[in-house]
Design a protein around this motif. Structure first.
Motif, short mmCIF file in Angstrom:
data_model
loop_
_atom_site.label_atom_id
_atom_site.label_comp_id
_atom_site.label_asym_id
_atom_site.label_seq_id
_atom_site.Cartn_x
_atom_site.Cartn_y
_atom_site.Cartn_z
N CYS A 196 0.90 -1.19 -0.28
CA CYS A 196 0.17 -0.20 -0.36
C CYS A 196 1.04 1.02 -0.20
O CYS A 196 1.82 1.78 0.65
CB CYS A 196 -0.68 0.20 1.10
SG CYS A 196 -1.53 1.65 1.78
N SER A 197 0.72 1.92 -1.68
CA SER A 197 1.75 3.50 -2.00
C SER A 197 2.96 3.02 -1.23
O SER A 197 3.91 3.64 -0.63
CB SER A 197 1.16 3.91 -0.09
OG SER A 197 1.85 5.81 -0.35
N ALA A 198 3.14 1.90 -1.50
CA ALA A 198 4.44 1.09 -1.53
C ALA A 198 4.26 0.34 -2.90
O ALA A 198 3.61 -0.59 -3.04
CB ALA A 198 5.07 0.73 -0.47
N VAL B 144 -1.17 -0.84 -4.31
CA VAL B 144 -1.48 0.39 -5.27
C VAL B 144 -0.39 1.55 -4.25
O VAL B 144 -0.23 1.82 -3.00
CB VAL B 144 -2.42 -0.14 -3.98
CG1 VAL B 144 -4.01 1.81 -4.42
CG2 VAL B 144 -3.54 -0.99 -4.14
N ASN B 145 -1.05 2.52 -5.97
CA ASN B 145 -0.24 3.76 -5.11
C ASN B 145 0.17 5.15 -6.32
O ASN B 145 -1.30 4.65 -7.11
CB ASN B 145 1.55 3.55 -5.28
CG ASN B 145 1.65 2.33 -6.09
OD1 ASN B 145 1.65 2.70 -7.14
ND2 ASN B 145 2.99 2.16 -5.81
N LEU C 235 12.29 3.96 -2.52
CA LEU C 235 12.07 4.21 -4.08
C LEU C 235 10.39 5.28 -4.42
O LEU C 235 10.71 5.86 -5.75
CB LEU C 235 11.61 2.89 -5.13
CG LEU C 235 13.00 1.70 -4.88
CD1 LEU C 235 12.12 0.57 -6.14
CD2 LEU C 235 13.68 2.37 -5.88
N SER C 236 9.84 4.68 -4.29
CA SER C 236 8.51 5.71 -4.48
C SER C 236 8.52 7.10 -3.51
O SER C 236 8.85 7.59 -4.14
CB SER C 236 6.96 4.90 -3.75
OG SER C 236 7.01 3.74 -4.79
N TYR D 37 12.24 8.12 -6.48
CA TYR D 37 11.45 8.19 -7.38
C TYR D 37 10.78 9.97 -8.13
O TYR D 37 11.26 10.70 -8.53
CB TYR D 37 9.67 7.48 -7.67
CG TYR D 37 10.23 5.94 -8.18
CD1 TYR D 37 11.66 6.33 -8.88
CD2 TYR D 37 8.96 5.34 -8.43
CE1 TYR D 37 11.50 4.43 -9.71
CE2 TYR D 37 9.38 4.39 -8.31
CZ TYR D 37 11.14 4.01 -8.55
OH TYR D 37 10.63 2.25 -9.31
N ARG D 38 10.80 10.40 -6.37
CA ARG D 38 10.04 11.46 -6.27
C ARG D 38 11.09 12.30 -6.44
O ARG D 38 11.10 13.69 -7.04
CB ARG D 38 9.97 11.70 -4.78
CG ARG D 38 8.36 11.00 -4.44
CD ARG D 38 7.91 11.54 -2.87
NE ARG D 38 6.65 10.69 -2.50
CZ ARG D 38 5.88 10.71 -1.39
NH1 ARG D 38 5.91 11.50 -0.42
NH2 ARG D 38 4.76 9.67 -1.62
#
Length: 336
Positions: free
Chosen positions: A145-147, A158-159, A191-192, A196-197
């Motif tokens: 979740c968000s990852a 899910v992200n 990562l996310s 990534y940001r």
């Protein structure tokens, strides 16, 4: 004297098996009979034995959740929506708050397995070889979740598109005339939320022909204090940035507090942008501009996919990517 299922069946005038089907939300019970049994349960103050029920149903109705740090606005909000969605589906949650401690994460995963939870939600990306091996051998349905899991772990996620979200935000700042754009990032081992940001920030600057000033790039751990401390270093640089982009609302609010403590004004002296669009954005002054990710939808969809897997269905897609948008408030001004 304790009340048991036989007492409920006797009071309701039904069989023990009918009471059991009602307790386990089973099929083939007429609505009027279900109401009678539920009333008998209430009248007798009957509390079912969850262990006995799980032995019969082969389910514990428990979902284990691994959270990085529930003290942050994003994780606490997401966890709230996960709990709400789980409760609506008659599941309870167990939370492992690991605070980025991988040994704790492995311990909680082992505990969840021993407790025979029906499913696991992981809100964390960092993993070592021990966690990786554990997840590879785990048969319990698991959703990130968000990852995003690494390529060796076959779990749905899910992200949002974190790199695109960061890129879109910085590109918008540039369109407002900002060129001195400072960045408060997250741990790039994630990562996310981290790598990534940061990549999105770099991509937007490079495309606009703007040089990256190393004095205006720092990384924290998504806490208010991290934002405050990093903002201190920005204020000590020879030239101030015109805007600071923080990859979490908590760090953005920490930066805001630091700016105010130095008798500067947001956005007159320095504009400020956060990430997540959590509830804290509306409580601070000036109200915080933030990149909105659909926190409620992320939490609910993670639970929905997990329950599908628990029930033996296919999760559908391997990765669900939800939309994002920038919500502008009074902490950001145009320089044009």
């Amino acid at each position: 004297m304790s009340v048991n299922i036989k007492d409920v069946a006797k009071k309701a005038g039904v069989s023990i098996s009918t009471v059991s089907r009602v307790l386990n939300n089973g099929k083939y019970v007429k609505p009027e009979v279900r109401l009678i049994v539920q009333q008998a349960i209430e009248d007798l103050n009957f509390v079912p034995n969850s262990i006995a029920r799980s032995l019969v149903s082969k389910k514990t109705n428990l979902i284990g959740v691994i959270a990085s740090d529930i003290s942050t606005s994003f994780f606490s909000s997401t966890l709230s929506y996960i709990e709400e969605a789980a409760s609506q589906n008659r599941y309870n949650i167990l939370v492992g708050n690991i605070k980025d401690n991988l040994d704790k994460e492995l311990k909680y995963l082992q505990v969840f397995k021993e407790m025979q939870v029906d499913g696991i939600i992981i809100m964390h990306e960092m993993m070592d070889k021990h966690i990786e091996r554990f997840l590879q051998s785990l048969t319990t349905p698991t959703v990130f979740c968000s990852a995003k899991p690494n390529s060796s772990v076959n779990c749905p996620s899910v992200n949002i598109d974190d790199m695109q979200a960061s890129y879109d935000t910085v590109k918008h700042l540039i369109s407002l005339g900002h060129r001195r754009i400072a960045f408060i990032g997250g741990d790039t081992k994630e990562l996310s939320t981290g790598r990534y940001r940061y990549d999105g920030y770099l991509k937007a600057l490079v495309e606009a022909g703007i040089s990256v000033n190393p004095d205006w790039v720092r990384f924290g751990n998504f806490k208010l204090q991290d934002g405050y401390d990093i903002m201190q270093t920005f204020l000590q640089s020879e030239q101030l940035p015109t805007v600071v982009f923080a990859v979490s609302d908590d760090m953005a609010v920490g930066a805001l507090n630091c700016i105010v403590d130095h008798d500067l004004k947001v956005p007159d002296d320095i504009s400020l942008v956060g990430f997540d669009d959590s509830s804290i954005t509306e409580t601070v002054r000036p109200k915080l501009t933030s990149l909105h990710q659909p926190i409620q939808q992320i939490g609910q969809m993670s639970v929905d996919i997990l329950i599908k897997m628990i029930e033996g269905q296919s999760p559908g897609v391997k990765e669900v990517v939800l939309s994002h948008k920038l919500v502008e408030r009074s902490s950001l001004r145009s320089l044009l």
